[in-house]
Design a protein around this motif. Structure first.
Motif, PDB file in Angstrom:
ATOM      1  N   ALA A 137       0.854  -1.182   0.000  1.00 40.15           N
ATOM      2  CA  ALA A 137       0.000   0.000   0.000  1.00 40.15           C
ATOM      3  C   ALA A 137       0.891   1.233   0.000  1.00 40.15           C
ATOM      4  CB  ALA A 137      -0.906  -0.002   1.227  1.00 40.15           C
ATOM      5  N   MET A 138       0.653   2.119  -0.968  1.00 46.40           N
ATOM      6  CA  MET A 138       1.474   3.326  -1.084  1.00 46.40           C
ATOM      7  C   MET A 138       0.569   4.552  -1.154  1.00 46.40           C
ATOM      8  SD  MET A 138       4.268   1.963  -3.846  1.00 46.40           S
ATOM      9  CE  MET A 138       5.333   3.381  -3.671  1.00 46.40           C
ATOM     10  N   ASN A 139       1.013   5.621  -0.520  1.00 47.35           N
ATOM     11  CA  ASN A 139       0.371   6.924  -0.642  1.00 47.35           C
ATOM     12  C   ASN A 139       1.423   7.908  -1.117  1.00 47.35           C
ATOM     13  OD1 ASN A 139      -2.515   7.090   0.218  1.00 47.35           O
ATOM     14  ND2 ASN A 139      -1.677   5.993   1.973  1.00 47.35           N
ATOM     15  N   ARG A 140       1.089   8.632  -2.167  1.00 46.33           N
ATOM     16  CA  ARG A 140       1.994   9.651  -2.706  1.00 46.33           C
ATOM     17  C   ARG A 140       1.534  11.017  -2.209  1.00 46.33           C
ATOM     18  NH1 ARG A 140       4.357   8.205  -7.983  1.00 46.33           N
ATOM     19  NH2 ARG A 140       3.749  10.266  -8.671  1.00 46.33           N
ATOM     20  N   PHE A 141       2.478  11.797  -1.695  1.00 46.00           N
ATOM     21  CA  PHE A 141       2.202  13.114  -1.125  1.00 46.00           C
ATOM     22  C   PHE A 141       2.989  14.175  -1.893  1.00 46.00           C
ATOM     23  CE2 PHE A 141       2.182   9.935   2.211  1.00 46.00           C
ATOM     24  CZ  PHE A 141       1.014  10.181   2.905  1.00 46.00           C
ATOM     25  N   LYS A 142       2.326  15.234  -2.326  1.00 46.21           N
ATOM     26  CA  LYS A 142       3.001  16.403  -2.877  1.00 46.21           C
ATOM     27  C   LYS A 142       3.167  17.378  -1.716  1.00 46.21           C
ATOM     28  CE  LYS A 142       1.416  16.053  -7.622  1.00 46.21           C
ATOM     29  NZ  LYS A 142       0.635  16.693  -8.701  1.00 46.21           N
TER      30      LYS A 142
ATOM     31  N   LEU B  26       7.930  15.224  -3.992  1.00 46.47           N
ATOM     32  CA  LEU B  26       7.118  14.026  -3.881  1.00 46.47           C
ATOM     33  C   LEU B  26       7.657  13.125  -2.778  1.00 46.47           C
ATOM     34  CD1 LEU B  26       4.742  12.516  -5.230  1.00 46.47           C
ATOM     35  CD2 LEU B  26       6.442  11.401  -6.683  1.00 46.47           C
ATOM     36  N   TYR B  27       6.762  12.685  -1.893  1.00 45.48           N
ATOM     37  CA  TYR B  27       7.073  11.695  -0.863  1.00 45.48           C
ATOM     38  C   TYR B  27       6.092  10.545  -1.045  1.00 45.48           C
ATOM     39  CZ  TYR B  27      10.021  14.981   1.718  1.00 45.48           C
ATOM     40  OH  TYR B  27      11.024  15.853   2.094  1.00 45.48           O
ATOM     41  N   SER B  28       6.485   9.354  -0.602  1.00 43.66           N
ATOM     42  CA  SER B  28       5.583   8.216  -0.682  1.00 43.66           C
ATOM     43  C   SER B  28       5.751   7.327   0.540  1.00 43.66           C
ATOM     44  CB  SER B  28       5.866   7.399  -1.948  1.00 43.66           C
ATOM     45  OG  SER B  28       4.974   6.314  -2.047  1.00 43.66           O
ATOM     46  N   SER B  29       4.614   6.979   1.166  1.00 36.65           N
ATOM     47  CA  SER B  29       4.653   5.966   2.218  1.00 36.65           C
ATOM     48  C   SER B  29       4.510   4.613   1.522  1.00 36.65           C
ATOM     49  CB  SER B  29       3.531   6.184   3.229  1.00 36.65           C
ATOM     50  OG  SER B  29       2.259   6.056   2.612  1.00 36.65           O
ATOM     51  N   HIS B  30       5.205   3.619   2.044  1.00 32.68           N
ATOM     52  CA  HIS B  30       5.288   2.302   1.417  1.00 32.68           C
ATOM     53  C   HIS B  30       5.129   1.275   2.535  1.00 32.68           C
ATOM     54  CE1 HIS B  30       7.659  -1.146  -0.161  1.00 32.68           C
ATOM     55  NE2 HIS B  30       7.275  -0.715  -1.345  1.00 32.68           N
TER      56      HIS B  30
ATOM     57  N   SER C 237      -5.470  13.561  12.856  1.00 36.33           N
ATOM     58  CA  SER C 237      -4.963  14.928  12.615  1.00 36.33           C
ATOM     59  C   SER C 237      -3.931  14.913  11.495  1.00 36.33           C
ATOM     60  CB  SER C 237      -4.336  15.477  13.895  1.00 36.33           C
ATOM     61  OG  SER C 237      -3.246  14.655  14.290  1.00 36.33           O
ATOM     62  N   GLU C 238      -4.117  14.030  10.538  1.00 35.27           N
ATOM     63  CA  GLU C 238      -3.167  13.816   9.451  1.00 35.27           C
ATOM     64  C   GLU C 238      -2.866  15.096   8.672  1.00 35.27           C
ATOM     65  OE1 GLU C 238      -3.809  11.679   5.331  1.00 35.27           O
ATOM     66  OE2 GLU C 238      -3.586  10.235   6.958  1.00 35.27           O
ATOM     67  N   GLY C 239      -1.560  15.385   8.535  1.00 34.12           N
ATOM     68  CA  GLY C 239      -1.110  16.447   7.655  1.00 34.12           C
ATOM     69  C   GLY C 239      -1.321  17.864   8.140  1.00 34.12           C
ATOM     70  N   LYS C 240      -1.806  18.073   9.337  1.00 36.58           N
ATOM     71  CA  LYS C 240      -2.066  19.437   9.799  1.00 36.58           C
ATOM     72  C   LYS C 240      -0.789  20.100  10.288  1.00 36.58           C
ATOM     73  CE  LYS C 240      -6.374  19.622   8.957  1.00 36.58           C
ATOM     74  NZ  LYS C 240      -6.792  20.335   7.791  1.00 36.58           N
ATOM     75  N   ARG C 241      -0.649  21.353   9.915  1.00 35.74           N
ATOM     76  CA  ARG C 241       0.484  22.147  10.362  1.00 35.74           C
ATOM     77  C   ARG C 241       0.180  22.669  11.752  1.00 35.74           C
ATOM     78  NH1 ARG C 241       3.126  27.409   7.495  1.00 35.74           N
ATOM     79  NH2 ARG C 241       5.075  27.267   8.642  1.00 35.74           N
ATOM     80  N   LYS C 242       1.095  22.471  12.669  1.00 41.10           N
ATOM     81  CA  LYS C 242       0.849  22.830  14.064  1.00 41.10           C
ATOM     82  C   LYS C 242       0.653  24.331  14.258  1.00 41.10           C
ATOM     83  CE  LYS C 242       3.436  18.877  15.715  1.00 41.10           C
ATOM     84  NZ  LYS C 242       4.692  18.432  16.250  1.00 41.10           N
TER      85      LYS C 242
ATOM     86  N   GLY D   8      -3.099  19.243  -1.808  1.00 40.45           N
ATOM     87  CA  GLY D   8      -4.161  18.324  -2.207  1.00 40.45           C
ATOM     88  C   GLY D   8      -4.216  17.118  -1.291  1.00 40.45           C
ATOM     89  N   HIS D   9      -4.817  16.059  -1.787  1.00 40.84           N
ATOM     90  CA  HIS D   9      -4.956  14.822  -1.023  1.00 40.84           C
ATOM     91  C   HIS D   9      -3.883  13.834  -1.445  1.00 40.84           C
ATOM     92  CE1 HIS D   9      -8.764  15.958   0.755  1.00 40.84           C
ATOM     93  NE2 HIS D   9      -9.146  16.394  -0.417  1.00 40.84           N
ATOM     94  N   PRO D  10      -3.455  12.954  -0.526  1.00 42.88           N
ATOM     95  CA  PRO D  10      -2.531  11.894  -0.921  1.00 42.88           C
ATOM     96  C   PRO D  10      -3.177  11.016  -1.994  1.00 42.88           C
ATOM     97  CG  PRO D  10      -2.742  11.976   1.469  1.00 42.88           C
ATOM     98  CD  PRO D  10      -3.789  12.880   0.899  1.00 42.88           C
ATOM     99  N   GLN D  11      -2.330  10.481  -2.865  1.00 49.29           N
ATOM    100  CA  GLN D  11      -2.818   9.576  -3.911  1.00 49.29           C
ATOM    101  C   GLN D  11      -2.485   8.149  -3.508  1.00 49.29           C
ATOM    102  OE1 GLN D  11      -1.140  10.235  -7.809  1.00 49.29           O
ATOM    103  NE2 GLN D  11      -1.890   8.272  -8.550  1.00 49.29           N
TER     104      GLN D  11
END
Length: 108
Positions: free
Chosen positions: A5-10, A52-56, A80-85, A94-97
């Motif tokens: 399972a991978m998520n791509r993040f810009k 580009l980052y990707s979780s794997h 609280s995914e992706g929120k800037r403190k 955008g959203h992760p792909q």
């Protein structure tokens, strides 16, 4: 065979350090789940205003991955995914792909 399972993040160029810190400082619950094998966060190429980052994540099966997506551990880790403190702005554009792959060949 296993499932990846991978998520791509810009990630905004000016917020990369914050994005990495969010992942490094998170409380991972993956080891608590049946079928979890390994997690990696990958840093990729730079694009137009982002990197580009990707979780794997490697799972024993697609079923184990799907069980993760409906688990209490999943809900807790994404609350609280992706929120800037500081400002509430997300480092992610955008959203992760999501991309899911069934492994058909593996060599090690």
């Amino acid at each position: 065979m296993s499932f990846i399972a991978m998520n791509r993040f810009k990630v905004r160029l000016d917020l990369q350090d914050e994005f990495v810190a969010i992942w490094q400082n998170r409380e991972s619950k993956l080891r608590e789940l049946k079928g979890f094998r390994e997690f990696r966060m990958l840093k990729g190429p730079e694009g137009d205003g982002y990197r580009l980052y990707s979780s794997h994540v490697v799972w024993d099966s697609r079923e184990d991955f799907e069980a993760w997506t409906t688990s209490e551990q999943f809900r807790a880790s994404h609350s609280s995914e992706g929120k800037r403190k500081s400002s509430g702005e997300s480092p992610i554009m955008g959203h992760p792909q999501f991309e899911g792959f069934e492994v058909i060949l593996h060599e090690s």
